[in-house]
Design an enzyme around this catalytic site. Structure first.
Site, PDB file in Angstrom:
ATOM      1  N   VAL A 136      18.437  30.525 -16.763  1.00  0.00           N
ATOM      2  CA  VAL A 136      16.924  30.011 -17.452  1.00  0.00           C
ATOM      3  C   VAL A 136      16.596  28.762 -16.904  1.00  0.00           C
ATOM      4  O   VAL A 136      15.201  28.365 -17.550  1.00  0.00           O
ATOM      5  CB  VAL A 136      18.154  29.598 -19.162  1.00  0.00           C
ATOM      6  CG1 VAL A 136      18.036  30.653 -20.083  1.00  0.00           C
ATOM      7  CG2 VAL A 136      18.923  28.238 -19.157  1.00  0.00           C
TER       8      VAL A 136
ATOM      9  N   LYS B  83      28.588  23.905 -21.932  1.00  0.00           N
ATOM     10  CA  LYS B  83      29.013  22.890 -23.346  1.00  0.00           C
ATOM     11  C   LYS B  83      30.439  21.779 -22.667  1.00  0.00           C
ATOM     12  O   LYS B  83      30.379  21.423 -24.056  1.00  0.00           O
ATOM     13  CB  LYS B  83      29.207  23.239 -24.480  1.00  0.00           C
ATOM     14  CG  LYS B  83      30.736  24.975 -24.147  1.00  0.00           C
ATOM     15  CD  LYS B  83      31.019  25.851 -24.846  1.00  0.00           C
ATOM     16  CE  LYS B  83      31.515  26.825 -23.830  1.00  0.00           C
ATOM     17  NZ  LYS B  83      31.774  27.843 -25.195  1.00  0.00           N
TER      18      LYS B  83
ATOM     19  N   SER C  50      23.187  25.508 -31.375  1.00  0.00           N
ATOM     20  CA  SER C  50      23.624  24.212 -31.592  1.00  0.00           C
ATOM     21  C   SER C  50      25.176  23.645 -31.459  1.00  0.00           C
ATOM     22  O   SER C  50      25.924  24.931 -31.382  1.00  0.00           O
ATOM     23  CB  SER C  50      22.188  23.318 -31.646  1.00  0.00           C
ATOM     24  OG  SER C  50      22.254  21.794 -31.620  1.00  0.00           O
TER      25      SER C  50
ATOM     26  N   LYS D 102      27.739  18.448 -31.926  1.00  0.00           N
ATOM     27  CA  LYS D 102      28.039  17.150 -30.812  1.00  0.00           C
ATOM     28  C   LYS D 102      26.464  16.360 -31.278  1.00  0.00           C
ATOM     29  O   LYS D 102      26.349  15.623 -30.568  1.00  0.00           O
ATOM     30  CB  LYS D 102      28.487  17.335 -29.459  1.00  0.00           C
ATOM     31  CG  LYS D 102      30.065  17.749 -29.851  1.00  0.00           C
ATOM     32  CD  LYS D 102      30.891  18.608 -28.664  1.00  0.00           C
ATOM     33  CE  LYS D 102      32.346  18.435 -28.669  1.00  0.00           C
ATOM     34  NZ  LYS D 102      32.300  19.735 -29.954  1.00  0.00           N
TER      35      LYS D 102
ATOM     36  N   VAL E   2      34.319  26.115 -31.876  1.00  0.00           N
ATOM     37  CA  VAL E   2      34.273  27.957 -32.447  1.00  0.00           C
ATOM     38  C   VAL E   2      36.223  28.306 -31.802  1.00  0.00           C
ATOM     39  O   VAL E   2      36.132  28.104 -30.745  1.00  0.00           O
ATOM     40  CB  VAL E   2      33.471  28.410 -31.733  1.00  0.00           C
ATOM     41  CG1 VAL E   2      33.624  30.062 -32.664  1.00  0.00           C
ATOM     42  CG2 VAL E   2      32.517  28.412 -32.312  1.00  0.00           C
TER      43      VAL E   2
ATOM     44  N   VAL F 156      40.066  24.585 -27.721  1.00  0.00           N
ATOM     45  CA  VAL F 156      41.404  23.937 -27.773  1.00  0.00           C
ATOM     46  C   VAL F 156      42.349  25.062 -27.931  1.00  0.00           C
ATOM     47  O   VAL F 156      43.999  24.640 -28.100  1.00  0.00           O
ATOM     48  CB  VAL F 156      42.047  22.500 -29.305  1.00  0.00           C
ATOM     49  CG1 VAL F 156      41.395  23.421 -30.172  1.00  0.00           C
ATOM     50  CG2 VAL F 156      42.919  22.363 -29.023  1.00  0.00           C
TER      51      VAL F 156
ATOM     52  N   THR G  66      44.643  14.843 -27.566  1.00  0.00           N
ATOM     53  CA  THR G  66      43.637  13.771 -26.785  1.00  0.00           C
ATOM     54  C   THR G  66      44.081  12.170 -27.727  1.00  0.00           C
ATOM     55  O   THR G  66      44.042  11.039 -27.281  1.00  0.00           O
ATOM     56  CB  THR G  66      42.120  13.320 -26.930  1.00  0.00           C
ATOM     57  OG1 THR G  66      41.975  13.841 -27.826  1.00  0.00           O
ATOM     58  CG2 THR G  66      42.294  14.462 -25.084  1.00  0.00           C
TER      59      THR G  66
END
Length: 653
Positions: A368, A393, A432, A435, A479, A486, A503
């Site tokens: 793209v 992402k 989108s 974040k 998602v 995760v 984390t």
């Protein structure tokens, strides 16, 4: 015949030297079954002579059959051949076999009586004793059928004993027709994997009753306690009327005490050619998300997609490929799947070809970021609707390579949006992320800049009479199961023996499933009139450490005992929590209470376009600090967290 008997005897002698494996024993040939049945007839005849002799005070010197009695056996064998009683497999005998033996015995009696009376009319002598024939018929029928039942039971007992250690004792939650059918089917499977020991029912009116000879257990205490009392290792959820809250409570309680939980399919959904045990599914993490599953109304979607040319960028990714699958169901005139990743693109190409053989589609390898290449694709296919899912992402990677985030997420979006305008696409739908709200990292900031450009372009389009493209943005959280998310990470870590890594112990995230995310994207495209940013009601946020514990228990381990959880610290650019809106934004409702429209400040097109062009030129020089500094200039709310770029925030007024 003698040759066959010799071969059979030889095989028997050879096999007698080996250990017999009943599980793998071959089926007997038909002639052998017929011989066994003939021997049973002979035994029945001798037994009949003894019984009748005792009743009539007759002492037989020889019990061997007479020539008349051989006629009876011969007639019986002929009817065996006629009714093919020998054709069935002994270990799988059913009621049909009993019917065949009954018909053979009844036919034998009728035929022998005809022969008897014909002989009496011709010679005046009695050929058979009628009572003896009737007793023989009863004994032979019982002997033949009981022989098959005994063989069947021996095999079942052996197989059950052989698989007893691998059987899982289970309780079935529910007493509906579906639950009973599932339990009955599981009990009839050979070899069995699940041993049903009872049914759990919420109503106390059935507590003293039984189903299939098994107790109905009143749910008067925690499910885990009932499982322990009845020595069950697992629970099968077969009650389709359970609410989401009830299901979560039951699953959490079972997992807390290390009991397995399975979900039973609807009997109507069971594939006839598949073992039922394989369709009893493990509870998945999406089943225990603390919210009702989102079901979107897709009535508008068919009108938007049917018989139109659809382009999906990033069509081989986890989100893009699911958009492709869902769009394909609405019969577009043509489907263009665009991605730069060769292998995943090939896989989705094969899948669509197999599942939608009549669909006209094309898989296109392209980037793209290359406007001239994408322009040729638009010129050739002239798509009516564009779903733009192509993006980088991964937060830590983009923090290290901000130029790539600019090229893929900002320039890539600008190219696709501009070409949608140029070739008069009806809709441009951008995927989108949450974040992009008050971004704390380069990836989120790049997506926010892309959002800003799409909205600004929409305002510019409104001023032109000859452009009809409507631009829509969808924004959602994490998602489940997407590439790099995760849950797949946790599953891989479990396969490797652990530990699971998080984390921060307080980090929380919103979650949705891939199909839900893609339904949102598609419906937003149908709903949007241009310029909207749609956000999603994602329910309660999930604490990642709690998610890790549930996944560990679902895998059959105990958190911190048999599978550890390790805190490794926040990654560059990572927040403790994500937002769907910033403080200045408000929402407007839509006809779907799960979808809202965010009212967000818009920017002047010339300013945004010029800023992006400057940002791209800076990105070409690969100066990380200058790139991020420019991004912060375009998005003032971009404040870096846990990142080397935090020093730049002090310089931004």
């Amino acid at each position: 015949m003698l040759k066959k008997i010799k071969q059979a005897l030889k095989q028997v002698l050879e096999s007698s030297k080996k250990k017999i494996d009943f599980k793998n024993i071959s089926y007997l040939p038909r002639w052998a079954i017929l011989c066994f049945d003939s021997v049973i007839l002979l035994i029945a005849l001798i037994t009949t002579k003894i019984i009748v002799g005792n009743l009539q005070n007759i002492n037989y010197i020889y019990l061997s059959p007479t020539s008349q009695e051989f006629i009876v056996i011969l007639v019986n064998i002929l009817f065996f051949i006629l009714f093919r009683t020998y054709a069935g497999l002994i270990r799988h005998s059913t009621f049909i076999d009993a019917v065949k033996f009954f018909l053979a015995s009844a036919s034998t009696i009728v035929t022998v009586l005809i022969i008897h009376y014909a002989y009496f009319l011709i010679t005046g002598s009695v050929l058979f004793l009628i009572p003896q024939i009737l007793v023989y018929a009863v004994i032979s029928f019982c002997g033949l059928f009981l022989f098959r039942i005994m063989v069947k039971q021996v095999f079942e007992v052996y197989l059950n004993y052989n698989h007893a250690e691998s059987e899982l004792n289970v309780l079935v939650y529910g007493t509906s027709e579906n639950a009973i059918a599932i339990a009955s089917a599981l009990r009839s499977e050979k070899p069995t994997r699940y041993k049903v020991v009872g049914f759990i029912d919420k109503a106390d009116k059935n507590k003293s009753k039984e189903i299939l000879g098994l107790p109905i257990i009143h749910l008067n205490r925690k499910t885990a306690v009932l499982l322990r009392i009845y020595k069950a290792q697992a629970l099968i959820l077969a009650d389709n009327e359970l609410t989401k809250e009830e299901s979560i409570s039951i699953v959490d309680n079972c997992l807390e005490y290390n009991f397995k939980v399975f979900r039973a399919p609807l009997i109507s959904d069971i594939e006839s050619n598949t073992n039922l045990s394989n369709q009893i599914q493990n509870i998945q993490i999406e089943d225990i998300l603390e919210r009702e599953p989102i079901r979107l109304d897709n009535k508008l979607v068919a009108k938007e997609i049917y018989n139109k040319c659809i382009l999906v960028t990033g069509g081989a990714g986890s989100i893009g490929s699911e958009i492709v699958r869902q769009v394909a169901n609405y019969k577009p005139s043509k489907l263009i799947i665009l991605d730069q990743a060769e292998s995943p693109l090939y896989q989705i190409q094969l899948e669509i070809k197999n599942n939608f053989p009549n669909l006209l589609f094309e898989a296109v390898i392209a980037d793209v970021r290359k406007e001239n290449v994408i322009d040729e694709i638009f010129k050739k296919h002239k798509p009516d609707v564009v779903y733009h899912a192509a993006a980088y992402k991964h937060v830590p990677l983009m923090e290290n390579y901000p130029s790539e985030a600019v090229f893929a997420n900002v320039l890539g979006t600008k190219n696709i949006a501009d070409l949608s305008c140029k070739y008069n696409a009806e809709k441009f739908v951008m995927v989108s992320t949450d974040k992009a709200v008050n971004p704390s990292n380069v990836m989120g900031a790049s997506k926010r800049i892309a959002e800003i450009y799409v909205q600004a372009l929409q305002d510019k389009v409104k001023e032109k009479q000859n452009v009809k493209t409507n631009f829509v943005t969808t924004r959602f959280g994490n998602v489940l199961g997407s590439n790099g998310s995760v849950v797949p990470l946790f599953k891989r870590q479990i396969e490797e023996g652990g530990p699971l890594t998080i984390t921060h112990p307080d980090i929380i995230r919103y979650f949705m499933t891939i199909p839900e995310a893609c339904q949102l994207v598609i419906e937003a495209g149908a709903m949007g009139n241009g310029g909207e940013i749609f956000i999603f009601d994602m329910g309660e946020a999930v604490k990642i450490i709690d998610l890790a514990k549930k996944i560990i228990r679902l895998a059959g381990f105990v958190p911190y005992k048999t599978m550890d959880i390790k805190v490794i610290g926040l990654r560059p650019g990572e927040k403790l929590y994500e937002e769907l809106l910033n403080e200045k934004s408000k929402t407007l409702p839509t006809y779907n209470d799960k979808i809202m429209i965010a009212k967000i400040e818009t920017y002047d097109y010339d300013f945004v376009s010029g800023s992006i062009n400057e940002l791209v030129e800076i990105a070409k020089k690969e100066d990380k600090n200058e790139i991020v500094k420019k991004m912060k200039g375009i998005v003032p709310e971009f404040l870096s967290m846990n990142s080397d770029f935090e020093t730049l925030d002090k310089k931004v007024v």
